[in-house]
Scaffold this motif. Structure first.
Motif, PDB file in Angstrom:
ATOM      1  N   SER A  32     -10.238   1.829   5.909  1.00 55.72           N
ATOM      2  CA  SER A  32      -9.524   2.366   5.269  1.00 55.72           C
ATOM      3  C   SER A  32      -8.454   3.301   6.170  1.00 55.72           C
ATOM      4  CB  SER A  32      -9.810   3.329   4.142  1.00 55.72           C
ATOM      5  OG  SER A  32     -10.538   4.299   4.630  1.00 55.72           O
ATOM      6  N   ARG A  33      -8.897   3.933   7.226  1.00 53.88           N
ATOM      7  CA  ARG A  33      -8.180   4.744   8.141  1.00 53.88           C
ATOM      8  C   ARG A  33      -7.546   4.056   9.115  1.00 53.88           C
ATOM      9  NH1 ARG A  33     -12.193  10.106   8.502  1.00 53.88           N
ATOM     10  NH2 ARG A  33     -12.288  10.247   6.393  1.00 53.88           N
ATOM     11  N   LEU A  34      -8.213   2.907   9.766  1.00 52.49           N
ATOM     12  CA  LEU A  34      -7.490   2.301  10.806  1.00 52.49           C
ATOM     13  C   LEU A  34      -6.648   1.174  10.726  1.00 52.49           C
ATOM     14  CD1 LEU A  34      -8.742   3.013  13.849  1.00 52.49           C
ATOM     15  CD2 LEU A  34     -10.057   1.029  13.578  1.00 52.49           C
ATOM     16  N   THR A  35      -6.813   0.660   9.583  1.00 52.22           N
ATOM     17  CA  THR A  35      -6.084  -0.754   9.371  1.00 52.22           C
ATOM     18  C   THR A  35      -4.500  -0.540   8.752  1.00 52.22           C
ATOM     19  OG1 THR A  35      -8.102  -1.615   8.732  1.00 52.22           O
ATOM     20  CG2 THR A  35      -6.202  -3.008   8.420  1.00 52.22           C
ATOM     21  N   PRO A  36      -3.564  -1.020   9.590  1.00 54.04           N
ATOM     22  CA  PRO A  36      -2.252  -0.598   9.062  1.00 54.04           C
ATOM     23  C   PRO A  36      -1.924  -1.446   7.976  1.00 54.04           C
ATOM     24  CG  PRO A  36      -2.307  -2.067  10.950  1.00 54.04           C
ATOM     25  CD  PRO A  36      -3.721  -1.806  10.833  1.00 54.04           C
ATOM     26  N   VAL A  37      -0.509  -0.891   7.259  1.00 56.52           N
ATOM     27  CA  VAL A  37       0.063  -1.648   6.125  1.00 56.52           C
ATOM     28  C   VAL A  37       0.207  -3.169   6.753  1.00 56.52           C
ATOM     29  CG1 VAL A  37       1.931  -1.993   4.551  1.00 56.52           C
ATOM     30  CG2 VAL A  37       0.977   0.319   5.159  1.00 56.52           C
ATOM     31  N   GLY A  38      -0.047  -4.219   5.558  1.00 56.14           N
ATOM     32  CA  GLY A  38       0.129  -5.508   6.131  1.00 56.14           C
ATOM     33  C   GLY A  38      -1.131  -6.170   6.444  1.00 56.14           C
TER      34      GLY A  38
ATOM     35  N   THR B 122     -21.590  -3.887  -4.901  1.00 55.17           N
ATOM     36  CA  THR B 122     -21.367  -3.770  -3.413  1.00 55.17           C
ATOM     37  C   THR B 122     -20.013  -4.225  -3.076  1.00 55.17           C
ATOM     38  OG1 THR B 122     -23.510  -4.461  -3.001  1.00 55.17           O
ATOM     39  CG2 THR B 122     -22.198  -4.163  -1.149  1.00 55.17           C
ATOM     40  N   GLY B 123     -19.638  -5.251  -3.536  1.00 55.10           N
ATOM     41  CA  GLY B 123     -17.991  -5.884  -3.619  1.00 55.10           C
ATOM     42  C   GLY B 123     -17.229  -4.618  -3.964  1.00 55.10           C
ATOM     43  N   GLY B 124     -17.435  -4.335  -5.241  1.00 53.41           N
ATOM     44  CA  GLY B 124     -16.478  -3.037  -5.914  1.00 53.41           C
ATOM     45  C   GLY B 124     -16.657  -2.158  -5.090  1.00 53.41           C
ATOM     46  N   ASP B 125     -17.819  -1.620  -4.509  1.00 55.02           N
ATOM     47  CA  ASP B 125     -17.791  -0.505  -3.447  1.00 55.02           C
ATOM     48  C   ASP B 125     -17.037  -0.377  -2.396  1.00 55.02           C
ATOM     49  OD1 ASP B 125     -19.474   1.166  -5.273  1.00 55.02           O
ATOM     50  OD2 ASP B 125     -21.336   0.406  -4.146  1.00 55.02           O
ATOM     51  N   PHE B 126     -16.978  -1.709  -1.930  1.00 51.83           N
ATOM     52  CA  PHE B 126     -16.089  -1.744  -0.610  1.00 51.83           C
ATOM     53  C   PHE B 126     -14.522  -1.595  -1.155  1.00 51.83           C
ATOM     54  CE2 PHE B 126     -13.470  -4.692   1.808  1.00 51.83           C
ATOM     55  CZ  PHE B 126     -13.905  -4.425   2.967  1.00 51.83           C
ATOM     56  N   LEU B 127     -14.408  -2.535  -2.083  1.00 57.80           N
ATOM     57  CA  LEU B 127     -12.897  -2.564  -2.307  1.00 57.80           C
ATOM     58  C   LEU B 127     -12.139  -1.203  -2.811  1.00 57.80           C
ATOM     59  CD1 LEU B 127     -12.595  -5.909  -4.498  1.00 57.80           C
ATOM     60  CD2 LEU B 127     -11.727  -5.396  -2.271  1.00 57.80           C
ATOM     61  N   VAL B 128     -13.134  -0.570  -3.699  1.00 52.37           N
ATOM     62  CA  VAL B 128     -12.635   0.994  -4.058  1.00 52.37           C
ATOM     63  C   VAL B 128     -12.512   1.666  -2.878  1.00 52.37           C
ATOM     64  CG1 VAL B 128     -13.596   3.005  -5.030  1.00 52.37           C
ATOM     65  CG2 VAL B 128     -13.481   0.925  -6.400  1.00 52.37           C
ATOM     66  N   ALA B 129     -13.429   1.807  -1.633  1.00 53.89           N
ATOM     67  CA  ALA B 129     -13.417   2.596  -0.544  1.00 53.89           C
ATOM     68  C   ALA B 129     -12.148   2.214   0.192  1.00 53.89           C
ATOM     69  CB  ALA B 129     -14.539   2.672   0.292  1.00 53.89           C
ATOM     70  N   VAL B 130     -11.848   0.831   0.505  1.00 54.60           N
ATOM     71  CA  VAL B 130     -10.781   0.497   1.499  1.00 54.60           C
ATOM     72  C   VAL B 130      -9.452   0.733   0.783  1.00 54.60           C
ATOM     73  CG1 VAL B 130      -9.779  -1.525   2.339  1.00 54.60           C
ATOM     74  CG2 VAL B 130     -12.058  -1.113   2.712  1.00 54.60           C
ATOM     75  N   CYS B 131      -9.375   0.337  -0.532  1.00 54.81           N
ATOM     76  CA  CYS B 131      -8.008   0.592  -1.391  1.00 54.81           C
ATOM     77  C   CYS B 131      -7.742   1.931  -1.679  1.00 54.81           C
ATOM     78  CB  CYS B 131      -7.804  -0.694  -2.632  1.00 54.81           C
ATOM     79  SG  CYS B 131      -8.253  -2.145  -1.903  1.00 54.81           S
TER      80      CYS B 131
ATOM     81  N   MET C 205      -7.767   9.011   2.185  1.00 53.93           N
ATOM     82  CA  MET C 205      -6.272   8.300   2.153  1.00 53.93           C
ATOM     83  C   MET C 205      -6.592   7.166   2.779  1.00 53.93           C
ATOM     84  SD  MET C 205      -3.285   9.219   1.823  1.00 53.93           S
ATOM     85  CE  MET C 205      -1.725   8.301   2.331  1.00 53.93           C
ATOM     86  N   THR C 206      -5.666   6.028   2.094  1.00 57.62           N
ATOM     87  CA  THR C 206      -5.889   4.749   2.670  1.00 57.62           C
ATOM     88  C   THR C 206      -4.262   4.391   3.051  1.00 57.62           C
ATOM     89  OG1 THR C 206      -6.506   2.395   1.918  1.00 57.62           O
ATOM     90  CG2 THR C 206      -5.981   4.198   0.242  1.00 57.62           C
ATOM     91  N   ASN C 207      -4.428   3.359   3.575  1.00 51.04           N
ATOM     92  CA  ASN C 207      -3.105   2.438   3.979  1.00 51.04           C
ATOM     93  C   ASN C 207      -2.728   1.501   2.969  1.00 51.04           C
ATOM     94  OD1 ASN C 207      -2.561   4.043   6.206  1.00 51.04           O
ATOM     95  ND2 ASN C 207      -3.812   2.946   7.583  1.00 51.04           N
ATOM     96  N   PHE C 208      -3.306   1.014   2.136  1.00 50.31           N
ATOM     97  CA  PHE C 208      -3.031   0.146   1.001  1.00 50.31           C
ATOM     98  C   PHE C 208      -1.886   0.501   0.259  1.00 50.31           C
ATOM     99  CE2 PHE C 208      -3.657  -2.580  -2.674  1.00 50.31           C
ATOM    100  CZ  PHE C 208      -4.393  -3.797  -2.285  1.00 50.31           C
ATOM    101  N   SER C 209      -0.804  -0.659   0.371  1.00 50.78           N
ATOM    102  CA  SER C 209       0.368  -0.315  -0.321  1.00 50.78           C
ATOM    103  C   SER C 209       0.886  -1.790  -1.058  1.00 50.78           C
ATOM    104  CB  SER C 209       1.506  -0.152   0.903  1.00 50.78           C
ATOM    105  OG  SER C 209       1.691  -1.512   1.407  1.00 50.78           O
ATOM    106  N   TRP C 210       1.869  -1.636  -1.831  1.00 45.04           N
ATOM    107  CA  TRP C 210       2.431  -2.779  -2.570  1.00 45.04           C
ATOM    108  C   TRP C 210       2.679  -4.190  -1.960  1.00 45.04           C
ATOM    109  CZ3 TRP C 210       6.769  -5.377  -1.658  1.00 45.04           C
ATOM    110  CH2 TRP C 210       7.915  -4.766  -0.960  1.00 45.04           C
ATOM    111  N   ILE C 211       2.731  -4.164  -0.681  1.00 45.49           N
ATOM    112  CA  ILE C 211       2.913  -5.179   0.269  1.00 45.49           C
ATOM    113  C   ILE C 211       1.462  -5.694   0.374  1.00 45.49           C
ATOM    114  CG2 ILE C 211       3.489  -6.027   2.616  1.00 45.49           C
ATOM    115  CD1 ILE C 211       5.099  -3.591   3.112  1.00 45.49           C
ATOM    116  N   ASP C 212       0.461  -5.037   0.517  1.00 43.59           N
ATOM    117  CA  ASP C 212      -0.811  -5.383   0.605  1.00 43.59           C
ATOM    118  C   ASP C 212      -1.287  -5.931  -0.757  1.00 43.59           C
ATOM    119  OD1 ASP C 212      -1.389  -4.599   3.263  1.00 43.59           O
ATOM    120  OD2 ASP C 212      -1.213  -2.520   2.419  1.00 43.59           O
TER     121      ASP C 212
END
Lengths: 493, 49
Positions: free
Chosen positions: A315-321, A142-151, A1-8
């Motif tokens: 991905s769990r700790l960072t809030p939307v925005g 590595t960059g792709g791995d990070f983005l996939v995991a965070v987003c 579960m991630t906090n990545f939204s349309w605002i982000d």
């Protein structure tokens, strides 16, 4: 579960558009190869600091440093302390970098030609490119791995994410060269720094210092705070990283390119001294993120791949925005690193490896077309290599070993070139061969099942790296002493 | 002083130093870009003449 939204997503989109516009807008100032490769030597101090900081911090940096924090606690930031000391020492004393910048060359191999001859220049160019491209080969994945995991993207989109990232970077680098790199580096430095600081403060406030310390104490004991008492670190780890830091500061082409693009030697040295503390920040901040992952996540959340612990935690700790700012910051970090590395290796290929072909006689127009084509070809290589190379073991170990393919020999050649009159082409050739063969053999042995145990457990990356420096230096001394000395030509008139 | 003061001071020092330098470099770096592009444009015009 991630906090990545349309605002982000909107924040990230806005950042990419702004970078592309800035990067492409300065292409009109590129009229010569010198503009394309070293920005016409017009870079001033603060732009240099921003550019060097942005270049030397990519997603890959954040990933391997945070992995070090997750696996070693605060002791994982030791390479950052060593890098800071090395940067300050070299910038303050001008050790090697002063004669290098005073020589007015575009690349380090060009300086070598003056002492060791054209063959050594060419060979130096080849090992620099070989080591640099192998090192950079894992950046995209590595960059792709990070983005996939965070987003929280589906992993099947990893390749598409990587390709899109590279395409954005390649477009403005091919068009504007070093000028675009400098301008976009500046934007990226601001965005990246804002995001890094915001997330670090969020972690310090939400997780808390006591929790971070407790997590390190619980998992690693005293070794998590002191590398000398950690069984898998110790003096060999410190010696290896001290040698690596000094060699990197002296010869890592992306760092040197800022020195060579500076408007004068004094400015180049100031870029070094004033960026030195950043080299501690670029380690310690992600190490704190890695420790936060250790404190927040359960071992089963992370599994075997400790590289993904930090992005999973974010991905769990960072809030939307803030998530949008974080992703934009990390994209900024990655794009600036990729662009700088592409232009850097292309400058060595054009200036040194292709030197026997163009002999500095090609027209500016032809030189620019070739330089741009090289950048594009490097982009294609990165894409292909990044897709198929299976990374074994620690990312930082891989980067150290591949970097040492040229760092060991080039640092030996540079020091000898600047300060040892007896140094000559035989010694240089010996140092290049020894410096390239040992780390390459280690990499191959690490991949082969029959030699994997010997490479990883019996030898280990630290002893392999230390041996590379010692043997390269010995080869320089022995080779130089063995070559018969030629009598100097008497001055006429 | 918190436990493990060396790492505490190093971490806080990094955050403070990095925050300060980011603002300072953001302002001075923008001026550097302006001057760099002006000089490059000037050089280009001189060569055309």
């Amino acid at each position: 579960m991630t906090n990545f939204s349309w605002i982000d997503g909107s924040i990230v989109g806005l950042y990419i558009v702004a970078t592309m516009i800035a990067g492409i807008a300065v292409r009109k100032y590129v009229g010569k190869v010198e503009h394309f490769l070293i920005a016409g030597r017009e870079m001033n101090l603060y732009l240099g600091i921003a550019s060097l900081a942005a270049t030397e911090f990519g997603i890959v940096t954040c990933m391997y440093t945070s992995q070090n924090g997750y696996k070693n606690g605060f002791a994982g930031a030791t390479p950052g302390i060593l890098a800071m000391l090395a940067m300050f020492f070299v910038g303050y004393t001008g050790f090697c970098v002063k004669p290098l910048r005073d020589a007015g060359v575009i690349t380090i191999p060009e300086l070598f030609e003056k002492r060791y001859g054209p063959r050594i220049r060419w060979a130096a160019g080849v090992v620099i490119v070989l080591g640099g491209l192998l090192n950079m080969g894992v950046f995209l994945r590595t960059g792709g791995d990070f983005l996939v995991a965070v987003c929280g993207f589906d992993p099947k989109y990893l390749e598409i994410t990587m390709t899109a990232l590279l395409l954005f970077v390649a477009i403005y680098t091919v068009l504007g060269g070093m000028l675009s790199v400098l301008v976009t580096d500046f934007l990226q430095f601001v965005v990246m720094s804002g995001g890094l600081l915001a997330v670090t403060i969020l972690i310090l406030v939400n997780v808390g210092w006591s929790e971070l310390v407790a997590a390190v104490q619980k998992n690693y004991g005293a070794g998590g705070f002191n590398p000398l008492v950690k069984p898998d670190m110790g003096w060999k780890y410190i010696a290896d990283n001290a040698l690596l830091s000094l060699a990197m500061v002296l010869t890592w082409q992306t760092t040197i390119q800022r020195l060579l693009a500076a408007k004068d030697t004094k400015t180049g040295c100031q870029v070094y001294t004033r960026t030195s503390v950043f080299f501690l920040c670029r380690w310690l901040i992600p190490v704190v993120w890695g420790i936060a992952a250790l404190a927040v996540l359960k071992p089963e959340d992370v599994g075997d791949n400790t590289l993904l612990a930090m992005p999973t935690m974010l991905s769990r700790l960072t809030p939307v925005g803030l998530m949008g700012i974080l992703v934009a910051a990390m994209l900024a970090a990655d794009m600036s690193t990729d662009a700088s590395y592409m232009i850097t290796w292309s400058s060595v290929i054009y200036n040194d490896i292709l030197a026997p072909f163009h002999k500095n006689q090609w027209s500016e127009k032809r030189g620019l077309i070739v330089s741009r084509s090289i950048v594009a070809i490097i982009g294609v290589f990165l894409l292909v290599y990044g897709l198929w190379y299976p990374l074994q073991g620690s990312l930082w170990d891989y980067l150290r070993v591949t970097g040492n393919i040229y760092l060991s020999s080039m640092s030996v050649l540079l020091v000898a070139c600047c300060y040892w009159k007896r140094a000559n082409s035989w010694g240089a050739a010996g140092a290049i061969i020894c410096g390239a063969v040992i780390p390459t053999a280690f990499l191959v042995m690490e991949q082969l099942p029959s030699t994997q145990h010997f490479a990883k457990v019996v030898v280990g990356p630290e002893y392999s790296n230390i041996a590379t420096y010692i043997i390269a230096a010995t080869a320089m001394v022995v080779g130089s002493l063995l070559k018969p000395q030629t009598k100097p030509v008497a001055a006429r008139g | 002083m918190p436990e493990h003061w060396f790492w505490f001071l190093a971490t806080m020092g990094c955050v403070v130093w990095y925050s300060t330098i980011t603002v300072y470099v953001a302002i001075r770096g923008a001026m550097d870009i302006k001057h760099m592009l002006r000089r490059l444009a000037g050089n280009g015009e001189e060569e055309q003449e």
